[in-house]
Design an enzyme around this catalytic site. Structure first.
Site, PDB file in Angstrom:
ATOM      1  N   ASP A 127       0.813  -1.238   0.000  1.00  0.00           N
ATOM      2  CA  ASP A 127       0.000   0.000   0.000  1.00  0.00           C
ATOM      3  C   ASP A 127       0.840   1.278   0.000  1.00  0.00           C
ATOM      4  OD1 ASP A 127      -2.051  -1.833   0.308  1.00  0.00           O
ATOM      5  OD2 ASP A 127      -2.253  -1.501   2.461  1.00  0.00           O
ATOM      6  N   GLY A 170      -4.912  -1.223  -1.606  1.00  0.00           N
ATOM      7  CA  GLY A 170      -4.337   0.023  -1.093  1.00  0.00           C
ATOM      8  C   GLY A 170      -4.937   0.451   0.228  1.00  0.00           C
ATOM      9  N   HIS A 276      -5.527 -10.323  -4.282  1.00  0.00           N
ATOM     10  CA  HIS A 276      -4.233 -10.734  -3.715  1.00  0.00           C
ATOM     11  C   HIS A 276      -3.179 -11.067  -4.760  1.00  0.00           C
ATOM     12  CE1 HIS A 276      -6.883 -10.894  -0.278  1.00  0.00           C
ATOM     13  NE2 HIS A 276      -5.797 -10.781   0.471  1.00  0.00           N
ATOM     14  N   GLN A 278      -1.947  -9.000  -6.503  1.00  0.00           N
ATOM     15  CA  GLN A 278      -1.006  -7.871  -6.347  1.00  0.00           C
ATOM     16  C   GLN A 278       0.049  -8.126  -5.282  1.00  0.00           C
ATOM     17  OE1 GLN A 278      -3.671  -4.003  -6.473  1.00  0.00           O
ATOM     18  NE2 GLN A 278      -4.830  -5.829  -6.007  1.00  0.00           N
ATOM     19  N   ARG A 279      -0.192  -9.095  -4.423  1.00  0.00           N
ATOM     20  CA  ARG A 279       0.728  -9.331  -3.303  1.00  0.00           C
ATOM     21  C   ARG A 279       1.588 -10.572  -3.494  1.00  0.00           C
ATOM     22  NH1 ARG A 279      -2.771  -8.662   2.036  1.00  0.00           N
ATOM     23  NH2 ARG A 279      -1.898 -10.705   2.494  1.00  0.00           N
TER      24      ARG A 279
END
Ligand code: F6P
Length: 345
Positions: A127, A170, A276, A278-279
């Site tokens: 984030d 975010g 997720h 993105q992670r």
């Protein structure tokens, strides 16, 4: 010295790079690194692994964390404090390097100040909302993943004359949305920090169509509110639950926005929520370098006895700040949104 390294809170790409750098730096100077498993739970429950040359080899490019993570908070768990203190008596650590977000930094500060274990914090989160550091590692990777998604959405949006909405993570800040939106050439970006009404977005899409563009890409941060000209506001939540920090579980703004935009513009609208993805996976080169610098600097601070601090990136300099200063969240510099707006509509 015998130094515990732990990862706490949500994972993010680059955790293993920090672990490797801190452990290798400590080993180089003749110290021992151990990995506390599942965050502060590992400290309370004496659950740890040796971080020797072998165990930190081959992990630089791996996502996730080899020591596991959790939201265990010794100050909130029943007998948490007693457990930590009793482990410290039986098998003492000289210091802890805690890799985590804002809440982990708050817990970490209390571990030194109330339980007497020297600590150094390392800021992580996709984030990018930790205060007193310019960038957290993991952010660049998340932005790259979101930008790739926008590029892919572009081609299919164009083929079908559609409005494509991409919902990104975010939490309460729009850093991922604004960076990926600028990098991917989004036609509108919604973030929690600055309201954009459904009517304003519809007008931007209509303007694009008037000048011959038959598709639009909209990036929306999960924490942005669905706002209407008449004044109505709605924070869209994935469920009624709150997480362990009391934050609402976010998600769904993309779908809610799609319904409103389709109704007003008449253009077919589709939604992708990256979630997720993105992670997960391998960190970008930029995140590997940043995480390596953070890890090595954290080990240096521990070895110099400069504890109760969080490592921080200020400009191009690796430095540190007192943990006591780390509170609240770092919101988006609105000049980024202003720049992005040049390309809206
Ligand atoms: O803080 C990182 C983050 O991925 C946020 O962007 C998101 O809102 C949240 O964590 C998701 O948390 P969880 O993994 O608990 O679903």
């Amino acid at each position: 010295m015998r130094v515990g390294i732990l990862t706490a809170g949500g994972d993010c790409p680059g955790l293993n790079a920090v672990i490797r750098a801190a452990a290798r730096r400590l080993m180089t100077h003749g110290h021992q690194a151990i990995g506390l498993r599942r965050g502060y739970r590992g400290l309370a429950e004496h659950d740890w692994i040796e971080l020797d040359q072998r165990s930190v080899s081959g992990i630089l490019h791996l996502g996730g964390t080899i020591v596991g993570t959790s939201n265990y908070n010794p100050f909130r768990e029943e007998h948490g404090i007693e457990k930590v203190l009793s482990q410290q008596t039986q098998d003492p650590l000289d210091a802890i390097i805690a890799i985590g977000g804002e809440h982990t930094m708050m817990i970490t500060r209390r571990v030194q100040e109330e339980l007497g274990i020297p600590v150094v914090g390392v800021p992580k989160t996709i984030d990018n909302d930790v205060t007193h550091t310019d960038y957290t590692f993991g952010f660049d990777t998340a932005v790259q993943i979101a930008t790739d998604a926008i590029d892919r959405l572009h081609t299919t949006a164009q083929s079908h004359d559609r409005v494509m909405i991409l919902e990104v993570m975010g939490r309460n800040t729009g850093w991922i949305a604004v960076y990926a939106g600028i990098a991917g050439g989004a036609d509108a970006i919604l973030i929690p920090e600055l309201e954009l009404t459904v009517e304003e977005i519809s007008a931007a899409i209509a303007r694009r169509h008037e000048r011959g563009k038959d598709f639009s890409i909209i990036v929306v941060a999960e924490g942005a509110q669905l706002a209407f000209e008449a004044g109505e506001r709605q924070l869209v939540r994935a469920s009624e639950d709150v997480d362990q920090y009391g934050y609402p579980r976010l998600g769904g703004i993309g779908a809610a926005l799609a319904v409103e935009l389709e109704q007003r513009t008449g253009y077919e609208t589709r939604v992708t929520a990256l979630g997720h993805i993105q992670r997960g996976g391998t960190p970008t080169a930029t995140d590997r370098v940043l995480a390596t610098r953070y890890g090595a600097h954290a080990a240096d601070l521990v070895m110099r006895g400069e504890t109760d601090r969080m490592v921080a990136l200020h400009g191009t300099e690796m430095t540190s700040v007192p943990l006591a200063q780390v509170e609240g969240i770092k919101t988006v510099d609105l000049r980024y949104l202003e720049l992005a707006r040049t390309f809206f509509g």
